[in-house]
Enzyme design. Structure first.
Site, short mmCIF file in Angstrom:
data_model
loop_
_atom_site.label_atom_id
_atom_site.label_comp_id
_atom_site.label_asym_id
_atom_site.label_seq_id
_atom_site.Cartn_x
_atom_site.Cartn_y
_atom_site.Cartn_z
CG ASN A 9 -1.69 1.23 1.42
OD1 ASN A 9 -1.84 2.03 0.49
ND2 ASN A 9 -2.22 1.44 2.62
CD1 TRP A 10 3.23 0.99 -2.91
CD2 TRP A 10 3.36 2.21 -4.79
NE1 TRP A 10 3.86 0.23 -3.87
CE2 TRP A 10 3.95 0.96 -5.04
CE3 TRP A 10 3.30 3.14 -5.83
CZ2 TRP A 10 4.51 0.61 -6.26
CZ3 TRP A 10 3.84 2.81 -7.06
CH2 TRP A 10 4.45 1.56 -7.27
CE LYS A 11 0.33 3.34 4.78
NZ LYS A 11 0.30 3.45 6.21
CG HIS A 95 -5.60 1.70 5.35
ND1 HIS A 95 -5.12 2.64 6.24
CD2 HIS A 95 -4.59 0.82 5.15
CE1 HIS A 95 -3.87 2.34 6.54
NE2 HIS A 95 -3.54 1.23 5.90
CD GLU A 97 -2.62 5.31 6.91
OE1 GLU A 97 -2.68 5.38 5.68
OE2 GLU A 97 -1.66 4.81 7.54
CD GLU A 167 -3.36 -2.82 7.41
OE1 GLU A 167 -2.27 -3.08 6.91
OE2 GLU A 167 -3.96 -1.73 7.23
N GLY A 173 2.73 1.90 10.66
CA GLY A 173 3.65 3.01 10.49
C GLY A 173 4.39 3.39 11.76
CB SER A 213 5.62 -2.23 11.66
OG SER A 213 5.17 -0.92 11.95
C1 PEP Z 1 -0.57 -0.07 6.05
O1 PEP Z 1 -0.61 1.09 5.75
O2 PEP Z 1 -1.50 -0.81 5.69
C2 PEP Z 1 0.56 -0.57 6.84
C3 PEP Z 1 0.49 -1.76 7.34
O3 PEP Z 1 1.63 0.29 6.99
P1 PEP Z 1 3.07 -0.08 7.61
O4 PEP Z 1 3.53 -1.35 6.99
O5 PEP Z 1 3.94 1.08 7.26
O6 PEP Z 1 2.87 -0.22 9.09
#
Ligand code: PEP
Length: 253
Positions: A9-11, A95, A97, A167, A173, A213
């Site tokens: 996921n590049w966001k 997600h 976010e 998640e 993050g 992460s």
């Molecule tokens: C995500 O945004 O779905 C995610 C898991 O981010 P990260 O791997 O940076 O924690």
């Protein structure tokens, strides 16, 4: 046997040229055959370019969000048929976010889920608890509620098309990963809830990704857990080498 599924996921990162560079590097680093489904989710603005760049490879394209209608007066929104038209095969929904900053709810996730399935795209539905909720020992009830409301009135046939991503918000993050045991505990709960809703046999076949992460040095032990079938990767997917290492988590690939 559930095939692992690893998604990046590049966001809100990467311009057009940066996206092409990243996915081309990734493509060149991957072996011809990989024992997992590989997905990248660039921002909307790069979907077309990334689709061209991954042509002939085993990498598939995902969008990070969509609207629940196919078209109409929804300024600034993008619909599932539009994403399909650009070559997307998957759409990430719910997600944390989007839930945190853009008012996404289980009810909007549910509407989007139906729309995504209508367009014959595969939804990746994200669920997970906050740190406060974990501390209050509410993880199970929060995740169970998200699953039940998010998947409300889904048929068993539709259910077979979906992917779930667990998640924990506190691990996204932050550099803090759920331990394999913590993650497995929630994945097992999710599969149990799915079994109650859609039958044990269907639930046994559904893929549940872990996200939070994930890195090259922790992916193998997470993936070794019985109910963890893949990873949804944020930060570490923004660099081709680190994402390729995650994809190659099984030595020999
Ligand atoms: C995500 O945004 O779905 C995610 C898991 O981010 P990260 O791997 O940076 O924690």
């Amino acid at each position: 046997m559930r095939k692992p599924v690893i998604a990046g996921n590049w966001k809100m990162n990467k311009t057009k040229l940066e996206s092409i560079k990243l996915v081309t590097e990734l493509k060149n680093l991957l072996p011809r055959t990989v024992a997992a489904d590989i997905i990248v989710a660039p921002p909307f603005t790069a979907l077309t370019y990334v689709f061209e760049a991954i042509s002939g490879s085993s990498i598939a394209l995902a969008a990070q969000n969509c609207h629940w209608e196919d078209s109409g007066a929804y300024t600034g929104e993008v619909s599932p048929p539009m994403l399909k038209d650009l070559g997307c095969r998957y759409v990430i929904l719910g997600h944390s976010e989007r839930r945190q900053y853009f008012g996404e709810t289980d009810s909007s996730v549910n509407k989007k889920l139906k729309a995504v399935l209508r367009s014959e795209l595969i939804p990746i539905i994200c669920v997970g608890e906050s740190l406060e909720e974990r501390k209050k020992r509410e993880t199970f009830s929060i995740v169970e509620g998200q699953i039940k409301r998010g998947l409300a009135s889904l048929t068993s046939t539709e259910f077979n098309e979906i992917i779930i991503a667990y998640e924990p918000i506190w691990a996204i993050g932050t550099g803090e990963t759920a331990t394999p045991a913590q993650a497995q505990e929630v994945h097992q709960l999710i599969r149990k809830v799915l079994g109650e809703l859609f039958g044990g046999r269907n639930a046994a076949e559904i893929r549940i990704q872990y996200g939070g992460s994930v890195k090259a040095d922790n992916v193998a032990e997470l993936m070794a857990q019985e109910d963890i079938d893949g990873a949804l990767v944020g930060g570490a997917s923004l660099e081709a080498r680190s994402f390729a290492e995650i994809i190659r988590f099984k030595s020999g690939d």
